[in-house]
Design a protein around this motif. Structure first.
Motif, PDB file in Angstrom:
ATOM      1  N   GLY A  12       0.858  -1.181   0.000  1.00  0.00           N
ATOM      2  CA  GLY A  12       0.000   0.000   0.000  1.00  0.00           C
ATOM      3  C   GLY A  12       0.891   1.226   0.000  1.00  0.00           C
ATOM      4  N   GLN A  13       0.322   2.360   0.373  1.00  0.00           N
ATOM      5  CA  GLN A  13       1.113   3.589   0.326  1.00  0.00           C
ATOM      6  C   GLN A  13       2.352   3.477   1.206  1.00  0.00           C
ATOM      7  N   MET A  14       2.203   2.876   2.379  1.00  0.00           N
ATOM      8  CA  MET A  14       3.352   2.770   3.272  1.00  0.00           C
ATOM      9  C   MET A  14       4.274   1.615   2.887  1.00  0.00           C
ATOM     10  N   ALA A  16       4.855   0.251   0.057  1.00  0.00           N
ATOM     11  CA  ALA A  16       5.634   0.588  -1.152  1.00  0.00           C
ATOM     12  C   ALA A  16       6.800   1.506  -0.784  1.00  0.00           C
ATOM     13  N   ALA A  17       6.562   2.424   0.155  1.00  0.00           N
ATOM     14  CA  ALA A  17       7.644   3.347   0.568  1.00  0.00           C
ATOM     15  C   ALA A  17       8.760   2.570   1.284  1.00  0.00           C
ATOM     16  N   ASN A  33       2.158  -8.450  -2.787  1.00  0.00           N
ATOM     17  CA  ASN A  33       0.951  -7.703  -2.432  1.00  0.00           C
ATOM     18  C   ASN A  33      -0.250  -8.438  -3.007  1.00  0.00           C
ATOM     19  N   LYS A  38       0.289  -3.147  -7.887  1.00  0.00           N
ATOM     20  CA  LYS A  38       1.012  -2.148  -7.093  1.00  0.00           C
ATOM     21  C   LYS A  38       2.519  -2.412  -7.056  1.00  0.00           C
ATOM     22  N   TYR A 124       5.174   9.878   7.520  1.00  0.00           N
ATOM     23  CA  TYR A 124       4.486   9.613   6.252  1.00  0.00           C
ATOM     24  C   TYR A 124       5.436   8.918   5.270  1.00  0.00           C
ATOM     25  N   PRO A 125       4.857   8.243   4.261  1.00  0.00           N
ATOM     26  CA  PRO A 125       5.694   7.523   3.290  1.00  0.00           C
ATOM     27  C   PRO A 125       6.802   8.380   2.679  1.00  0.00           C
TER      28      PRO A 125
END
Ligand SMILES: NC(=O)c1ccc[n+]([C@@H]2O[C@H](COP(=O)([O-])OP(=O)(O)OC[C@H]3O[C@@H](n4cnc5c(N)ncnc54)[C@H](OP(=O)(O)O)[C@@H]3O)[C@@H](O)[C@H]2O)c1
Length: 296
Positions: A12-14, A16-17, A33, A38, A124-125
């Motif tokens: 997810g957003q995190m 992936a970071a 995932n 993604k 945050y990411p």
């Protein structure tokens, strides 16, 4: 030095970071995932997409999990064939959760025979992978120390907070409570300022100058709450109540949402009713003090 090998489960957003941070350090990164799409940008940056969860687990000794919640993580990992693949490896759980989630997971890991750290990502990411990024981890210190270098790739301020598996999640809750109170307080303030034709930028500029007052207040509250000593000669709860009532009436007359300010007034009134009218602001803590349980 050997190339760092890591698997990241959850993109997810995190997640992936997290994977990106390892790729930027030239690690060998295997990702998995539920929705494979993604993974595409990460594969373009050099990640290997595991065809299934099992392959992602066996690809690395260090496995980072970051999915929506512990129920999701449990549904993926708490299966006998997955547990047997985890044996001898280290799982770092960076999904947000509670002390109980972390304790239950640590017991599960011990029973299944793999190493386990629980953690929390306090930023945050976009900040992940930088020196400023703060993350917390708890669990066996020896396991943390073994992986410290690899974990610090995710953030220069990755901090070990203790052997208790739930320690990171507990602190995460403490910090996020303050974070949301401040951020939503900022929204309340920005609405009131806008009604007075003051821009958010001007508010932010003033806030920067005001920050030392906020820091000193937190220090003062820490000391007074610890000692349960609220008497003082700076500003009484009575005076604070008048001040906050004034804020409430300003918001009301500007037609601005004011539920938050009403809550502040309610807490101050509670302190007044509790006999703290002449005491100072930290006396409001009595409304939040846990009842009937052991505290620090
Ligand atoms: N974003 C932040 O700024 C931030 C900061 C600190 C902590 N965190 C924590 O990091 C964790 C992930 O957050 P996020 O922002 O990455 O969330 P997100 O973008 O919504 O991603 C959620 C992840 O969980 C997976 N997932 C959800 N339900 C699933 C299911 N039933 N089976 C399998 N996988 C499932 C998603 O897979 P799909 O892609 O297939 O849907 C995705 O990988 C959360 O615990 C969050 O609190 C986030």
């Amino acid at each position: 030095m050997d190339k760092l090998n890591v698997s990241v489960i959850g993109l997810g957003q995190m997640g992936a970071a997290l994977a990106r941070a390892y790729l930027q350090k030239d690690a060998r990164v295997t990702v998995w995932n539920r929705s494979t799409g993604k993974a595409t940008p990460l594969v373009e940056q050099g990640a290997e997409l595991a065809p299934d969860l099992e392959t992602a687990i066996t690809a690395s000794d260090l496995i980072i999990v970051c999915v929506a919640d512990y129920a999701t993580s449990d549904s993926l990992l708490k299966q006998p064939h997955v547990e047997s693949l985890l044996k001898g490896r280290t799982l770092v759980q960076l999904t947000t959760g509670t002390r109980a989630d972390a304790e239950r997971s640590a017991r599960w890991a011990a029973d299944a025979g793999f190493q386990y750290l629980d953690g929390a990502i306090m930023d945050y990411p976009v900040v992940v992978g930088s020196n400023e990024c703060l993350l917390l981890a708890s669990g066996a210190q020896a396991v943390y120390e073994r992986h410290e270098q690899a974990l610090k790739v995710l953030g220069g301020r990755f901090t070990y907070v203790g052997e208790q598996p739930g320690a990171a999640n507990v602190l995460d809750g403490g910090l996020l409570t303050i974070y949301y109170a401040s951020a939503i307080g900022f929204m309340q303030s920005a609405g009131m300022m806008m009604a007075e034709h003051v821009t958010p930028e001007t508010l932010k500029h003033a806030l920067d100058a005001f920050k030392p007052v906020i820091d000193r207040t937190f220090e003062y509250c820490t000391d007074r709450i610890s000692r349960r000593e609220y008497a003082g000669t700076e500003a009484s709860v009575h005076v604070h109540t008048l001040g906050v009532k004034s804020l409430l009436s300003r918001a009301k007359s500007a037609g601005i949402e004011h539920g938050l300010l009403q809550l502040f007034v309610d807490y101050l009134e509670k302190a007044n009713e509790g006999g703290h009218e002449a005491d100072e602001l930290p006396a409001v803590f009595e409304a939040f003090r846990p009842r009937g349980t052991a505290t620090v």
